[in-house]
Design a protein around this motif. Structure first.
Motif, PDB file in Angstrom:
ATOM      1  N   GLY A  89       0.806  -1.214   0.000  1.00 19.73           N
ATOM      2  CA  GLY A  89       0.000   0.000   0.000  1.00 19.73           C
ATOM      3  C   GLY A  89       0.836   1.260   0.000  1.00 19.73           C
ATOM      4  N   ARG A  90       2.022   1.183  -0.612  1.00 20.94           N
ATOM      5  CA  ARG A  90       2.912   2.355  -0.618  1.00 20.94           C
ATOM      6  C   ARG A  90       3.161   2.947  -2.002  1.00 20.94           C
ATOM      7  NH1 ARG A  90       7.250  -0.316   3.349  1.00 20.94           N
ATOM      8  NH2 ARG A  90       6.060  -0.100   5.264  1.00 20.94           N
ATOM      9  N   ILE A  91       3.116   2.115  -3.050  1.00 20.22           N
ATOM     10  CA  ILE A  91       3.501   2.564  -4.383  1.00 20.22           C
ATOM     11  C   ILE A  91       2.354   2.329  -5.362  1.00 20.22           C
ATOM     12  CG2 ILE A  91       5.128   2.258  -6.286  1.00 20.22           C
ATOM     13  CD1 ILE A  91       7.131   1.213  -4.149  1.00 20.22           C
ATOM     14  N   ALA A  92       1.981   3.387  -6.076  1.00 18.71           N
ATOM     15  CA  ALA A  92       0.925   3.299  -7.085  1.00 18.71           C
ATOM     16  C   ALA A  92       1.538   3.079  -8.457  1.00 18.71           C
ATOM     17  CB  ALA A  92       0.108   4.582  -7.088  1.00 18.71           C
ATOM     18  N   THR A  93       0.904   2.208  -9.240  1.00 18.36           N
ATOM     19  CA  THR A  93       1.369   1.906 -10.583  1.00 18.36           C
ATOM     20  C   THR A  93       0.200   1.999 -11.561  1.00 18.36           C
ATOM     21  OG1 THR A  93       2.996   0.370  -9.685  1.00 18.36           O
ATOM     22  CG2 THR A  93       2.479   0.147 -12.021  1.00 18.36           C
ATOM     23  N   PRO A  94       0.390   2.708 -12.697  1.00 18.66           N
ATOM     24  CA  PRO A  94      -0.669   2.723 -13.709  1.00 18.66           C
ATOM     25  C   PRO A  94      -0.937   1.296 -14.192  1.00 18.66           C
ATOM     26  CG  PRO A  94       1.050   4.327 -14.228  1.00 18.66           C
ATOM     27  CD  PRO A  94       1.563   3.485 -13.096  1.00 18.66           C
TER      28      PRO A  94
END
Length: 143
Positions: free
Chosen positions: A23-28
């Motif tokens: 729940g730390r890094i967003a990815t398209p």
């Protein structure tokens, strides 16, 4: 916090991004046409299940004055019909200028303009999701 998924909802396209398991890094993730989502009710359900999503973030297009206009109402209606039935908490966050920021980020990364056009919605969703993750959900409008 588990994995979160974000939706940049437009009347033509739906940009989708997902977080890592921490729940730390967003990815398209993907861009799909809104018509396709409306025609295939199971499309979003499969993605939500496949990624084991525990929270959903939806960008809410507020006016520059910070109020909810017709577009924001349309997005809420779309989420009520196509996302809420899955029983996963939905967090609405202000998405003013997210598409503009996405275009700027892609331009800075050297993405050709033609390719950027097809990807901007999922990059905008990733920017929304990253803002949500960075705030620990504190800035969301859960209503």
């Amino acid at each position: 916090m588990g994995r979160a998924m974000a939706f940049d909802v437009g009347q033509k396209r739906l940009g989708i991004a997902v977080s890592d398991m921490t729940g730390r890094i967003a990815t398209p993730l993907i861009v799909v046409t809104t018509d396709k989502v409306c025609a295939d009710q199971s499309l979003l359900k499969r993605m939500i299940d496949d990624y084991e999503v525990s929270d959903i973030v939806v960008g809410l297009p507020k006016t520059m004055a910070g109020t909810e206009g017709p577009q924001a109402q349309w997005v809420r209606s779309f989420a009520d019909s196509h996302i809420e039935p899955y029983g996963i908490p939905i967090h609405y966050i202000d998405e003013r200028l997210s598409s503009k920021e996405a275009k700027q980020a892609m331009r800075q990364a050297g993405t050709p303009e033609k390719k950027a056009r097809g990807s901007v919605d999922m990059v905008a969703a990733a920017l929304l999701l990253q803002a949500y993750l960075d705030s620990d959900g504190c800035d969301s409008d859960d209503g």
